[in-house]
Scaffold this motif. Structure first.
Motif, short mmCIF file in Angstrom:
data_model
loop_
_atom_site.label_atom_id
_atom_site.label_comp_id
_atom_site.label_asym_id
_atom_site.label_seq_id
_atom_site.Cartn_x
_atom_site.Cartn_y
_atom_site.Cartn_z
N GLY A 19 0.82 -1.21 0.00
CA GLY A 19 0.00 0.00 0.00
C GLY A 19 0.85 1.25 0.00
O GLY A 19 2.05 1.20 -0.28
N SER A 20 0.21 2.38 0.31
CA SER A 20 0.94 3.66 0.25
C SER A 20 1.59 4.01 1.59
O SER A 20 2.59 4.72 1.62
N THR A 21 1.05 3.51 2.70
CA THR A 21 1.61 3.84 4.01
C THR A 21 2.91 3.07 4.26
O THR A 21 3.86 3.60 4.85
N GLY A 67 -0.31 -1.80 6.30
CA GLY A 67 -1.41 -0.85 6.35
C GLY A 67 -2.73 -1.58 6.51
O GLY A 67 -2.77 -2.81 6.65
N ALA A 68 -3.82 -0.84 6.48
CA ALA A 68 -5.16 -1.44 6.53
C ALA A 68 -6.13 -0.47 5.91
O ALA A 68 -5.87 0.74 5.84
N GLY A 80 -6.94 -5.40 1.82
CA GLY A 80 -7.10 -5.90 0.46
C GLY A 80 -7.54 -4.85 -0.53
O GLY A 80 -7.83 -5.17 -1.68
N GLY A 81 -7.56 -3.58 -0.06
CA GLY A 81 -7.85 -2.50 -1.01
C GLY A 81 -6.89 -2.55 -2.18
O GLY A 81 -7.26 -2.25 -3.32
N LEU A 130 -4.32 -9.20 -0.17
CA LEU A 130 -4.74 -9.70 1.13
C LEU A 130 -4.24 -11.10 1.47
O LEU A 130 -3.93 -11.39 2.62
N GLU A 185 -0.63 -10.96 2.40
CA GLU A 185 -0.54 -10.16 3.63
C GLU A 185 -0.97 -10.99 4.83
O GLU A 185 -0.36 -10.92 5.90
N LYS A 223 -9.78 5.46 8.22
CA LYS A 223 -9.29 4.16 8.66
C LYS A 223 -9.84 3.72 10.00
O LYS A 223 -10.04 2.54 10.24
C1 5RP Z 1 -3.40 -3.92 0.33
C2 5RP Z 1 -3.76 -3.48 1.69
C3 5RP Z 1 -3.20 -2.17 2.15
O1 5RP Z 1 -2.45 -2.39 3.28
C4 5RP Z 1 -4.34 -1.23 2.42
O2 5RP Z 1 -5.07 -1.07 1.22
C5 5RP Z 1 -3.86 0.10 2.94
O3 5RP Z 1 -3.23 0.83 1.94
P1 5RP Z 1 -2.78 2.34 2.11
O4 5RP Z 1 -1.63 2.34 3.07
O5 5RP Z 1 -2.39 2.78 0.73
O6 5RP Z 1 -3.97 3.11 2.63
O7 5RP Z 1 -4.47 -4.12 2.43
O8 5RP Z 1 -3.98 -5.16 0.03
#
Ligand code: 5RP
Length: 234
Positions: free
Chosen positions: A31-33, A87-88, A100-101, A105, A108, A127
């Motif tokens: 993810g981005s975080t 991240g989540a 899973g965005g 997932l 992960e 979040k």
């Molecule tokens: C990917 C995920 C990511 O951890 C989740 O989507 C959070 O992403 P971001 O840090 O960009 O908000 O579960 O499958």
């Protein structure tokens, strides 16, 4: 950087600084975080000469590890991880997660399950919720074997309500394909559910690979806040 980016960075740095030590095997989320966590990890490895190996949860995580010249490993060599950071999409009051965005997932969840400590990092916006479904409106991602996506959709909706849709590529030209060559469903549920039971029941449907419900896995979450502080939930 925008405030949300600053908040992601705060959460990521706090997690890496509080949970990563020398001679550890570290699971790296997607993810981005997580990008900020890998930045911090790389800086600490350089400055403190840490001896760390990293196990990725996605193609993206693998690329991040390689780009930062961190030591890349896998679960064959490191089936027991000291910590995994990820991240989540949503975190509720019990630390149940929707993930899973980004579609990663399954890897992960495997990596998180191999870690002694699973730590979540997120910004304050979108979040943090009391009840799952308050913030992340896109539903629960579910990875499915391609040929089973229609029956799995129907079974989930019949048994648990809401609606489930195949995740399409931004171009709409075809479905999103995961790192495992599978498809993704996004199941929009109504109301609170017993997430442990729902997760177990969905996993039992033939064709389901895994769900983006992470129940009783996260030990702690760090939320980067708007005012520059970091809030801890555990
Ligand atoms: C990917 C995920 C990511 O951890 C989740 O989507 C959070 O992403 P971001 O840090 O960009 O908000 O579960 O499958």
């Amino acid at each position: 950087a925008t405030m949300a980016e600053e908040a992601k960075k705060l959460a990521a740095y706090a997690a890496v600084d509080n949970h990563v030590q020398n001679n550890q095997a570290v699971g790296v989320g997607s993810g981005s975080t997580i990008v900020y966590a890998v930045d911090r990890l790389a800086a600490r490895v350089r400055q403190e000469k840490l001896n760390i190996v990293c196990v990725p949860t996605s193609f993206q995580a693998r690329q991040l590890i390689l780009q930062h010249s961190l030591a890349l490993s896998d679960l064959d060599r490191h089936p027991q991880l000291d910590v995994a950071i990820d991240g989540a999409d949503e975190v509720d009051a019990d630390l149940t997660l929707i993930k899973g965005g980004g579609g990663c997932l399954t890897h992960e969840k495997i990596v998180a399950s191999c870690a002694k400590h699973f730590i979540v990092i997120a910004d304050y916006s979108r979040k943090d919720s009391k009840v799952l479904g308050q913030q992340w409106k896109k539903g629960v991602p579910i990875e499915v074997i391609p040929m089973a996506y229609v029956p799995v959709c129907r079974t989930i909706v019949r048994r648990f309500g809401g609606e489930a849709h195949l995740r399409m590529a931004v171009s709409k030209a075809g479905p999103v394909v995961t790192d495992n060559s599978n498809f993704l469903l996004d199941w929009k549920f109504d109301g609170a559910q017993n997430w442990r039971e729902v997760n177990a029941a969905i996993k039992m449907i033939p064709g389901v690979v895994d769900t983006g419900l992470f129940v009783d896995m996260a030990e702690r979450a760090y939320f980067g806040m708007e005012d520059g502080s970091v809030q801890v939930r555990d």
